[in-house]
Design a protein around this motif. Structure first.
Motif, PDB file in Angstrom:
ATOM      1  N   VAL A  43       0.886  -0.929   0.398  1.00 38.21           N
ATOM      2  CA  VAL A  43      -0.514   0.003   0.083  1.00 38.21           C
ATOM      3  C   VAL A  43       0.663   1.396  -0.233  1.00 38.21           C
ATOM      4  O   VAL A  43       0.646   2.314  -0.565  1.00 38.21           O
ATOM      5  CB  VAL A  43      -0.335  -0.202   1.721  1.00 38.21           C
ATOM      6  CG1 VAL A  43      -1.946   0.712   1.482  1.00 38.21           C
ATOM      7  CG2 VAL A  43      -2.116  -0.955   1.141  1.00 38.21           C
ATOM      8  N   SER A  44       1.896   1.607   0.792  1.00 33.75           N
ATOM      9  CA  SER A  44       2.237   2.613   1.395  1.00 33.75           C
ATOM     10  C   SER A  44       3.993   2.099   1.080  1.00 33.75           C
ATOM     11  O   SER A  44       4.690   1.510   1.050  1.00 33.75           O
ATOM     12  CB  SER A  44       1.938   3.845   2.030  1.00 33.75           C
ATOM     13  OG  SER A  44       0.994   3.974   2.424  1.00 33.75           O
ATOM     14  N   ALA A  45       4.799   2.856  -0.003  1.00 32.19           N
ATOM     15  CA  ALA A  45       6.435   3.313  -0.182  1.00 32.19           C
ATOM     16  C   ALA A  45       6.981   3.447   2.319  1.00 32.19           C
ATOM     17  O   ALA A  45       7.955   4.510   1.587  1.00 32.19           O
ATOM     18  CB  ALA A  45       6.766   3.286  -0.540  1.00 32.19           C
ATOM     19  N   ASN A  46       7.106   2.732   2.921  1.00 30.07           N
ATOM     20  CA  ASN A  46       7.768   2.860   4.507  1.00 30.07           C
ATOM     21  C   ASN A  46       8.402   2.517   3.939  1.00 30.07           C
ATOM     22  O   ASN A  46       9.035   1.474   3.568  1.00 30.07           O
ATOM     23  CB  ASN A  46       6.429   2.988   5.306  1.00 30.07           C
ATOM     24  CG  ASN A  46       6.154   1.850   5.413  1.00 30.07           C
ATOM     25  OD1 ASN A  46       7.030   0.400   5.265  1.00 30.07           O
ATOM     26  ND2 ASN A  46       4.389   1.399   5.604  1.00 30.07           N
ATOM     27  N   GLN A  47       9.677   2.893   5.090  1.00 30.08           N
ATOM     28  CA  GLN A  47      10.290   1.848   4.956  1.00 30.08           C
ATOM     29  C   GLN A  47      10.450   0.223   5.246  1.00 30.08           C
ATOM     30  O   GLN A  47      11.336  -0.482   5.115  1.00 30.08           O
ATOM     31  CB  GLN A  47      11.786   2.367   6.299  1.00 30.08           C
ATOM     32  CG  GLN A  47      13.138   2.018   6.338  1.00 30.08           C
ATOM     33  CD  GLN A  47      14.501   2.584   5.013  1.00 30.08           C
ATOM     34  OE1 GLN A  47      13.852   3.826   4.639  1.00 30.08           O
ATOM     35  NE2 GLN A  47      14.871   1.916   4.547  1.00 30.08           N
ATOM     36  N   GLU A  48       9.780  -0.058   6.365  1.00 32.47           N
ATOM     37  CA  GLU A  48       9.754  -1.386   6.601  1.00 32.47           C
ATOM     38  C   GLU A  48       9.412  -2.164   4.996  1.00 32.47           C
ATOM     39  O   GLU A  48       9.756  -3.330   4.776  1.00 32.47           O
ATOM     40  CB  GLU A  48       8.880  -1.863   7.458  1.00 32.47           C
ATOM     41  CG  GLU A  48       8.048  -3.282   7.799  1.00 32.47           C
ATOM     42  CD  GLU A  48       7.553  -3.377   9.264  1.00 32.47           C
ATOM     43  OE1 GLU A  48       6.866  -4.224   9.525  1.00 32.47           O
ATOM     44  OE2 GLU A  48       7.248  -2.267   9.442  1.00 32.47           O
ATOM     45  N   LEU A  49       8.398  -1.738   4.253  1.00 31.45           N
ATOM     46  CA  LEU A  49       7.399  -2.339   2.857  1.00 31.45           C
ATOM     47  C   LEU A  49       8.924  -2.215   2.153  1.00 31.45           C
ATOM     48  O   LEU A  49       9.766  -3.432   1.639  1.00 31.45           O
ATOM     49  CB  LEU A  49       6.347  -2.031   2.445  1.00 31.45           C
ATOM     50  CG  LEU A  49       6.985  -2.209   1.025  1.00 31.45           C
ATOM     51  CD1 LEU A  49       6.205  -3.870   0.865  1.00 31.45           C
ATOM     52  CD2 LEU A  49       5.525  -1.171   0.208  1.00 31.45           C
ATOM     53  N   ILE A  50      10.061  -1.348   1.978  1.00 31.20           N
ATOM     54  CA  ILE A  50      11.279  -0.916   1.157  1.00 31.20           C
ATOM     55  C   ILE A  50      11.907  -2.190   1.372  1.00 31.20           C
ATOM     56  O   ILE A  50      12.602  -3.072   0.683  1.00 31.20           O
ATOM     57  CB  ILE A  50      11.782  -0.168   1.126  1.00 31.20           C
ATOM     58  CG1 ILE A  50      10.837   1.329   0.466  1.00 31.20           C
ATOM     59  CG2 ILE A  50      13.286   0.249   0.875  1.00 31.20           C
ATOM     60  CD1 ILE A  50      11.683   2.405   0.697  1.00 31.20           C
ATOM     61  N   GLU A  51      12.348  -2.632   3.037  1.00 33.74           N
ATOM     62  CA  GLU A  51      13.064  -3.574   3.723  1.00 33.74           C
ATOM     63  C   GLU A  51      13.012  -5.181   3.444  1.00 33.74           C
ATOM     64  O   GLU A  51      13.789  -5.672   3.033  1.00 33.74           O
ATOM     65  CB  GLU A  51      13.193  -3.342   5.111  1.00 33.74           C
ATOM     66  CG  GLU A  51      14.186  -2.064   5.383  1.00 33.74           C
ATOM     67  CD  GLU A  51      15.719  -1.611   4.716  1.00 33.74           C
ATOM     68  OE1 GLU A  51      16.569  -3.138   4.578  1.00 33.74           O
ATOM     69  OE2 GLU A  51      15.713  -0.782   5.115  1.00 33.74           O
ATOM     70  N   GLN A  52      11.929  -5.303   2.809  1.00 34.36           N
ATOM     71  CA  GLN A  52      11.008  -6.567   2.512  1.00 34.36           C
ATOM     72  C   GLN A  52      10.815  -6.594   1.069  1.00 34.36           C
ATOM     73  O   GLN A  52      11.586  -7.205   0.612  1.00 34.36           O
ATOM     74  CB  GLN A  52       9.931  -7.105   3.209  1.00 34.36           C
ATOM     75  CG  GLN A  52       9.525  -6.876   4.904  1.00 34.36           C
ATOM     76  CD  GLN A  52       8.234  -7.005   5.033  1.00 34.36           C
ATOM     77  OE1 GLN A  52       7.711  -8.366   3.954  1.00 34.36           O
ATOM     78  NE2 GLN A  52       7.585  -6.912   6.431  1.00 34.36           N
ATOM     79  N   ALA A  53      10.727  -6.379   0.275  1.00 40.44           N
ATOM     80  CA  ALA A  53      10.874  -5.863  -1.246  1.00 40.44           C
ATOM     81  C   ALA A  53      12.627  -6.018  -1.446  1.00 40.44           C
ATOM     82  O   ALA A  53      13.438  -7.077  -2.277  1.00 40.44           O
ATOM     83  CB  ALA A  53      11.018  -4.604  -1.821  1.00 40.44           C
TER      84      ALA A  53
END
Length: 246
Positions: A43-53
């Protein structure tokens, strides 16, 4: 595998982004590697999502809420620097689509939400982002259905024994769009957020109001778009949900 600019051109045209005057740029916001095979969405490009990507070795990150919003500070410091630095260092493309992904008639947040709730005859209200449709449920049963779909307790304004037939909705932070639901004499309006003035507006106009969560009501479009792209271009794809109570 597909070229990043080719993918951007396809999504831009598929979502008809030129039709929208948005609060942010839609499309490729951060350029990474030219060839894309592995896509992660969220949903949102936050740090946690980026790190998982990064952990998933993604070539591209596809989100609803990206960067560069109108009115925000333009300097690249703090969390914005950290997020963009992580994407650039790992050569990950960031694709972000906001209002076009709310409105799309096939993969959009609103139509996907309608499908999840089994709303009959879902139709946009004119040129607005608000949709209308039909159900046959009490407010209590509708609320419990929404809570089961979104996996969170919805905030409800109204008599829970009220029969809901005509319904209007708009995903995200669209609480002020209740005016469109009132104009069409809807029995209930569903959106993601609520503001201080909304309970009085709802009560005085005899309309039920359900706040189901901004993040929770906008999980669906980016998943549907990601699945569409994966099928069309034979991409490796997965959706990662970063929980958000709002």
């Amino acid at each position: 595998m597909i070229n990043n600019k080719t993918l951007e051109k396809y999504i831009n045209e598929y979502l008809s982004i030129s039709k929208f005057d948005d609060y942010c740029p839609n499309g490729l916001q951060i350029e990474g590697k030219s060839e894309i095979n592995n896509v992660v969405s969220g949903v949102s490009a936050n740090q946690e999502l980026i790190e998982q990507a990064i952990d998933e070795k993604a070539d591209a990150l596809l989100v609803h809420h990206g960067f560069f919003w109108k009115g925000e500070n333009q300097v690249l410091t703090g969390i914005k620097k950290n997020r963009i630095k992580a994407l650039l260092e790992n050569n990950i493309n960031l694709f972000a689509y906001h209002l076009p992904l709310d409105a799309h008639p096939v993969v959009g947040n609103n139509i996907q939400l309608a499908m999840s709730l089994n709303i009959d005859n879902p139709t946009p209200i004119g040129d607005t982002l608000v949709w209308q449709g039909e159900v046959s449920l009490t407010l209590d049963k509708l609320t419990r259905l929404i809570s089961s779909i979104t996996d969170r307790e919805a905030l409800v304004i109204g008599d829970k024994t009220k029969n809901i037939k005509k319904i209007a909705w708009c995903s995200g932070g669209a609480q002020n769009y209740i005016k469109y639901a009132i104009e069409m004499h809807a029995d209930c309006f569903i959106t993601g957020e609520i503001s201080e003035q909304i309970p009085a507006i709802a009560k005085e106009n005899g309309i039920a109001f359900i706040s189901a969560g901004h993040h929770a009501t906008e999980r669906y479009g980016v998943q549907a778009l990601g699945q569409h792209l994966a099928k069309k271009f034979s991409l490796d794809y997965q959706y990662i949900d970063i929980d958000n109570i709002v």
